[in-house]
Enzyme design. Structure first.
Site, PDB file in Angstrom:
ATOM      1  N   ASP A 157       1.694  14.405  22.064  1.00  0.00           N
ATOM      2  CA  ASP A 157       0.486  14.990  21.478  1.00  0.00           C
ATOM      3  C   ASP A 157       0.789  16.407  20.972  1.00  0.00           C
ATOM      4  N   ASN A 161     -15.391   5.013  -7.626  1.00  0.00           N
ATOM      5  CA  ASN A 161     -14.993   4.009  -6.625  1.00  0.00           C
ATOM      6  C   ASN A 161     -15.146   2.583  -7.156  1.00  0.00           C
ATOM      7  N   LYS A 206     -10.452  20.455   9.105  1.00  0.00           N
ATOM      8  CA  LYS A 206      -9.276  20.804   8.287  1.00  0.00           C
ATOM      9  C   LYS A 206      -9.430  22.225   7.733  1.00  0.00           C
ATOM     10  N   LYS A 255      -9.285   2.966   5.043  1.00  0.00           N
ATOM     11  CA  LYS A 255      -9.492   3.759   3.823  1.00  0.00           C
ATOM     12  C   LYS A 255      -9.775   2.808   2.664  1.00  0.00           C
ATOM     13  N   LEU A 256     -10.453   3.321   1.636  1.00  0.00           N
ATOM     14  CA  LEU A 256     -10.981   2.444   0.584  1.00  0.00           C
ATOM     15  C   LEU A 256      -9.956   1.437   0.041  1.00  0.00           C
ATOM     16  N   LEU A 286       0.882   8.327  18.333  1.00  0.00           N
ATOM     17  CA  LEU A 286       0.587   6.892  18.130  1.00  0.00           C
ATOM     18  C   LEU A 286      -0.853   6.568  18.492  1.00  0.00           C
ATOM     19  N   THR A 302      -6.202  19.164   2.772  1.00  0.00           N
ATOM     20  CA  THR A 302      -6.937  18.266   1.878  1.00  0.00           C
ATOM     21  C   THR A 302      -7.811  19.024   0.886  1.00  0.00           C
ATOM     22  N   ASP A 303      -8.113  18.379  -0.233  1.00  0.00           N
ATOM     23  CA  ASP A 303      -9.046  18.982  -1.202  1.00  0.00           C
ATOM     24  C   ASP A 303     -10.492  18.988  -0.681  1.00  0.00           C
ATOM     25  N   GLU A 304     -10.742  18.205   0.399  1.00  0.00           N
ATOM     26  CA  GLU A 304     -12.128  18.114   0.892  1.00  0.00           C
ATOM     27  C   GLU A 304     -12.641  19.438   1.456  1.00  0.00           C
ATOM     28  N   TYR A 324     -19.923   2.029  -1.045  1.00  0.00           N
ATOM     29  CA  TYR A 324     -20.990   2.908  -0.560  1.00  0.00           C
ATOM     30  C   TYR A 324     -21.878   3.392  -1.713  1.00  0.00           C
ATOM     31  N   ARG A 356     -13.035  10.092  -7.012  1.00  0.00           N
ATOM     32  CA  ARG A 356     -11.890  10.653  -6.296  1.00  0.00           C
ATOM     33  C   ARG A 356     -10.726  10.774  -7.303  1.00  0.00           C
ATOM     34  N   TYR A 389     -14.782  16.041   9.557  1.00  0.00           N
ATOM     35  CA  TYR A 389     -13.353  15.997   9.202  1.00  0.00           C
ATOM     36  C   TYR A 389     -12.968  17.202   8.346  1.00  0.00           C
ATOM     37  N   SER A 390     -13.683  17.403   7.231  1.00  0.00           N
ATOM     38  CA  SER A 390     -13.249  18.474   6.318  1.00  0.00           C
ATOM     39  C   SER A 390     -13.449  19.851   6.955  1.00  0.00           C
TER      40      SER A 390
HETATM   41  P1  NAD Z   1      -3.097   8.996   9.139  1.00  0.00           P
HETATM   42  O1  NAD Z   1      -4.397   8.912   9.848  1.00  0.00           O
HETATM   43  O2  NAD Z   1      -2.572   7.790   8.439  1.00  0.00           O
HETATM   44  O3  NAD Z   1      -1.959   9.438  10.169  1.00  0.00           O
HETATM   45  C1  NAD Z   1      -2.141  10.438  11.126  1.00  0.00           C
HETATM   46  C2  NAD Z   1      -0.953  10.390  12.091  1.00  0.00           C
HETATM   47  O4  NAD Z   1      -1.107  11.468  13.036  1.00  0.00           O
HETATM   48  C3  NAD Z   1      -0.872   9.096  12.904  1.00  0.00           C
HETATM   49  O5  NAD Z   1       0.456   8.627  12.959  1.00  0.00           O
HETATM   50  C4  NAD Z   1      -1.355   9.512  14.294  1.00  0.00           C
HETATM   51  O6  NAD Z   1      -0.799   8.734  15.348  1.00  0.00           O
HETATM   52  C5  NAD Z   1      -0.894  10.961  14.343  1.00  0.00           C
HETATM   53  N1  NAD Z   1      -1.676  11.783  15.283  1.00  0.00           N
HETATM   54  C6  NAD Z   1      -3.037  11.862  15.366  1.00  0.00           C
HETATM   55  N2  NAD Z   1      -3.385  12.702  16.364  1.00  0.00           N
HETATM   56  C7  NAD Z   1      -2.227  13.177  16.889  1.00  0.00           C
HETATM   57  C8  NAD Z   1      -1.940  14.113  17.920  1.00  0.00           C
HETATM   58  N3  NAD Z   1      -2.912  14.709  18.634  1.00  0.00           N
HETATM   59  N4  NAD Z   1      -0.641  14.400  18.186  1.00  0.00           N
HETATM   60  C9  NAD Z   1       0.363  13.795  17.486  1.00  0.00           C
HETATM   61  N5  NAD Z   1       0.137  12.898  16.509  1.00  0.00           N
HETATM   62  C10 NAD Z   1      -1.147  12.597  16.216  1.00  0.00           C
HETATM   63  O7  NAD Z   1      -3.221  10.234   8.166  1.00  0.00           O
HETATM   64  P2  NAD Z   1      -2.679  10.424   6.664  1.00  0.00           P
HETATM   65  O8  NAD Z   1      -3.621   9.801   5.730  1.00  0.00           O
HETATM   66  O9  NAD Z   1      -1.246  10.075   6.635  1.00  0.00           O
HETATM   67  O10 NAD Z   1      -2.863  12.014   6.519  1.00  0.00           O
HETATM   68  C11 NAD Z   1      -1.839  12.892   6.966  1.00  0.00           C
HETATM   69  C12 NAD Z   1      -2.290  14.321   6.728  1.00  0.00           C
HETATM   70  O11 NAD Z   1      -2.531  14.522   5.340  1.00  0.00           O
HETATM   71  C13 NAD Z   1      -3.588  14.698   7.439  1.00  0.00           C
HETATM   72  O12 NAD Z   1      -3.450  16.000   7.940  1.00  0.00           O
HETATM   73  C14 NAD Z   1      -4.637  14.638   6.352  1.00  0.00           C
HETATM   74  O13 NAD Z   1      -5.680  15.540   6.605  1.00  0.00           O
HETATM   75  C15 NAD Z   1      -3.837  15.038   5.137  1.00  0.00           C
HETATM   76  N6  NAD Z   1      -4.293  14.485   3.852  1.00  0.00           N
HETATM   77  C16 NAD Z   1      -4.501  13.146   3.707  1.00  0.00           C
HETATM   78  C17 NAD Z   1      -4.872  12.653   2.460  1.00  0.00           C
HETATM   79  C18 NAD Z   1      -5.103  11.170   2.242  1.00  0.00           C
HETATM   80  O14 NAD Z   1      -5.571  10.789   1.182  1.00  0.00           O
HETATM   81  N7  NAD Z   1      -4.765  10.312   3.181  1.00  0.00           N
HETATM   82  C19 NAD Z   1      -5.041  13.525   1.380  1.00  0.00           C
HETATM   83  C20 NAD Z   1      -4.841  14.896   1.574  1.00  0.00           C
HETATM   84  C21 NAD Z   1      -4.441  15.366   2.817  1.00  0.00           C
HETATM   85  O1  DAU Z   2      -9.519  13.837  -0.687  1.00  0.00           O
HETATM   86  C1  DAU Z   2      -8.544  13.737   0.311  1.00  0.00           C
HETATM   87  C2  DAU Z   2      -9.073  12.893   1.435  1.00  0.00           C
HETATM   88  O2  DAU Z   2      -9.088  11.547   0.964  1.00  0.00           O
HETATM   89  C3  DAU Z   2      -8.239  12.992   2.709  1.00  0.00           C
HETATM   90  O3  DAU Z   2      -8.327  14.304   3.196  1.00  0.00           O
HETATM   91  C4  DAU Z   2      -8.748  12.021   3.775  1.00  0.00           C
HETATM   92  O4  DAU Z   2      -7.890  12.055   4.910  1.00  0.00           O
HETATM   93  C5  DAU Z   2      -8.746  10.626   3.191  1.00  0.00           C
HETATM   94  O5  DAU Z   2      -9.296   9.726   4.129  1.00  0.00           O
HETATM   95  C6  DAU Z   2      -9.552  10.595   1.886  1.00  0.00           C
HETATM   96  O6  DAU Z   2     -10.972  10.814   2.154  1.00  0.00           O
HETATM   97  P1  DAU Z   2     -12.113   9.935   1.426  1.00  0.00           P
HETATM   98  O7  DAU Z   2     -13.322   9.968   2.273  1.00  0.00           O
HETATM   99  O8  DAU Z   2     -12.244  10.307  -0.006  1.00  0.00           O
HETATM  100  O9  DAU Z   2     -11.386   8.489   1.485  1.00  0.00           O
HETATM  101  P2  DAU Z   2     -11.928   7.009   1.811  1.00  0.00           P
HETATM  102  O10 DAU Z   2     -10.815   6.076   1.487  1.00  0.00           O
HETATM  103  O11 DAU Z   2     -12.567   6.921   3.146  1.00  0.00           O
HETATM  104  O12 DAU Z   2     -13.071   6.844   0.717  1.00  0.00           O
HETATM  105  C7  DAU Z   2     -12.803   6.947  -0.669  1.00  0.00           C
HETATM  106  C8  DAU Z   2     -14.132   6.742  -1.395  1.00  0.00           C
HETATM  107  O13 DAU Z   2     -14.541   5.382  -1.234  1.00  0.00           O
HETATM  108  C9  DAU Z   2     -15.250   7.578  -0.836  1.00  0.00           C
HETATM  109  O14 DAU Z   2     -16.087   7.999  -1.909  1.00  0.00           O
HETATM  110  C10 DAU Z   2     -16.016   6.625   0.081  1.00  0.00           C
HETATM  111  C11 DAU Z   2     -15.813   5.286  -0.594  1.00  0.00           C
HETATM  112  N1  DAU Z   2     -15.750   4.106   0.305  1.00  0.00           N
HETATM  113  C12 DAU Z   2     -14.896   4.144   1.366  1.00  0.00           C
HETATM  114  C13 DAU Z   2     -14.792   3.075   2.215  1.00  0.00           C
HETATM  115  C14 DAU Z   2     -13.861   3.108   3.417  1.00  0.00           C
HETATM  116  C15 DAU Z   2     -16.495   2.981   0.030  1.00  0.00           C
HETATM  117  O15 DAU Z   2     -17.253   2.935  -0.972  1.00  0.00           O
HETATM  118  N2  DAU Z   2     -16.384   1.903   0.855  1.00  0.00           N
HETATM  119  C16 DAU Z   2     -15.580   1.899   1.962  1.00  0.00           C
HETATM  120  O16 DAU Z   2     -15.550   0.888   2.706  1.00  0.00           O
END
Ligand code: NAD
Ligand code: DAU
Length: 354
Positions: A57, A257, A162, A197-198, A33, A133-135, A215, A222, A158-159
């Site tokens: 944790d 975007n 991962k 997130k965006l 949390l 992630t694809d990143e 940005y 994406r 971050y990437s």
């Molecule tokens: P999120 O940030 O919404 O959620 C992360 C969750 O992990 C939260 O509930 C947080 O409380 C929990 N957490 C963080 N640190 C912790 C710890 N030390 N111990 C236990 N719990 C912990 O993330 P999301 O967007 O749901 O992404 C989930 C997974 O999917 C991540 O591994 C991310 O890299 C991957 N992923 C996300 C996306 C995307 O677009 N969001 C795309 C591809 C992969």
């Molecule tokens: O590709 C998978 C990844 O997608 C996941 O691994 C990450 O956890 C997830 O956060 C996401 O990463 P991005 O950096 O692509 O997502 P974000 O929503 O932060 O940004 C999407 C795009 O929008 C990116 O090109 C940055 C841009 N952006 C983002 C924000 C927050 C803006 O232009 N303005 C903004 O305020």
């Protein structure tokens, strides 16, 4: 099944899907949390006898080992991570700790529980699925796609964290024979996503008549995937994927975007009317200073998972974005539970002088 990070965006959608689709499965949700975890996201299932929430944790070795033995875990689906690129640029420490050390802690617990002293043959029923992630593949130019053999080239803290965790996962498969699976997915969107997130940030700001920060030139691309489609893909990899393999997951839905932001503005104008001064929401768009090291384009080649496991995305972006906006409009309590002092502080720090 041990689900880590089940109170986050994708994790909560996944837990809900498992509870619905796998009636014989008991789910243990281990979540620290952090700011990104919200128990409200699973309020509808919290009293189900097949569900147990544990606040903790993934770096806590004793807790993780205890859960493995107490609950006879045979499947791990590992979502828990620090997930926001901008936060990783501002403060990478937690990314290294949770994403790398946390993944290592889970792997060690699985190795001890599954590989030392368990009768031969019982490993076949075990699965450790790491959600990545694809990143990790870096940034594409105008053409080309990420495949499972694209060399890793992570470019943000971050990437890189991962990518590091992916390598440790692979090492545990090759060295110890741990039955691991890795999924590398593109950008998700849908209900329960934190408004850093965006897409949820733009929906929330546009709804409230606030500026919409884009940005750089807004032309970064994406590949968007509706979150439930990602969760379905994870279920098919769990049931039919081959241990030791990686599967790319993508939406086949590349958007700049700026197109995404304009689409949200137009749908909100159509559904709720224009701004109080009669202007359309597109007038709120502001181009702001770019993210450092901003990856230009991500695009997934998902032919392996579709060819081998028969998975395909089922929700087109045009439909998914409407569903998502509708969900945010209908769930103001969920979003307002997050817009607290710390969110305002974060927002000011990230966007105040941008
Ligand atoms: P999120 O940030 O919404 O959620 C992360 C969750 O992990 C939260 O509930 C947080 O409380 C929990 N957490 C963080 N640190 C912790 C710890 N030390 N111990 C236990 N719990 C912990 O993330 P999301 O967007 O749901 O992404 C989930 C997974 O999917 C991540 O591994 C991310 O890299 C991957 N992923 C996300 C996306 C995307 O677009 N969001 C795309 C591809 C992969
Ligand atoms: O590709 C998978 C990844 O997608 C996941 O691994 C990450 O956890 C997830 O956060 C996401 O990463 P991005 O950096 O692509 O997502 P974000 O929503 O932060 O940004 C999407 C795009 O929008 C990116 O090109 C940055 C841009 N952006 C983002 C924000 C927050 C803006 O232009 N303005 C903004 O305020």
């Amino acid at each position: 099944m041990l689900v880590t990070g089940g109170c986050g965006f994708i994790g909560s959608n996944f837990v809900r899907l498992v509870m619905r689709k796998l009636p014989d499965c008991r789910v243990i949700n281990l979540d620290k949390l952090t700011y990104a975890g919200n128990p409200l996201s699973l309020a509808d299932i919290e009293h189900d006898s097949r569900y147990r929430f544990v606040k903790g944790d993934i770096c806590d070795t004793r807790l993780v080992e205890r859960l493995f033995s107490e609950e006879h875990i045979d499947t791990v689906v590992h979502f828990a991570a620090e997930s926001h690129v901008d936060r990783s640029i501002a403060a990478p420490d937690e990314f290294i700790q949770t994403n790398i050390v946390g993944t290592f802690t889970l792997l060690e617990a699985a190795r001890k529980a599954w590989l030392s002293g368990s009768p031969p043959g019982t490993q076949d029923t075990k699965r450790f699925l790491h959600v990545s992630t694809d990143e990790v593949y870096g940034s594409l130019g105008e053409t080309g796609y990420f495949t499972e053999t694209t060399p890793y080239d992570p470019r943000s803290p971050y990437s890189a964290s991962k990518a590091s965790s992916d390598h440790i996962i692979s090492a545990y498969h090759h060295t110890y024979g741990l039955p691991t699976l890795i999924t590398n997915c593109s950008n998700n969107y849908g209900p329960y996503q934190f408004p850093e997130k965006l897409i949820p940030l733009i929906i929330n700001n546009a709804r409230n008549g606030m500026e919409l920060p884009v940005y750089g030139d807004g032309k970064n691309i994406r590949d968007w995937l509706y979150v439930v489609d990602h969760c379905e893909a994870i279920l098919s990899v769990l049931s039919s994927g081959k241990a030791g393999e990686t599967y790319n997951i993508g939406g086949n839905s590349e958007k700049q975007n700026i197109e995404v932001v304009q689409t949200i503005c137009d749908i909100l104008d159509e559904q709720t009317g224009c701004l109080p001064d009669g202007q359309p929401r597109r007038t709120l768009i502001r181009f702001v200073k770019d993210r450092p090291g901003h990856d230009r384009r991500y695009a997934i080649d998902a032919s392996k998972i579709s060819g081998e496991l028969g998975w395909q995305p089922s929700v087109r972006f045009e439909e998914g974005i409407r569903r998502t906006i509708k969900w945010y409009l209908e769930n103001p309590a969920w979003i307002s539970s997050l817009i607290d002092g710390s969110y305002r502080e974060y927002y000011e720090k990230m966007y105040g002088n941008r």
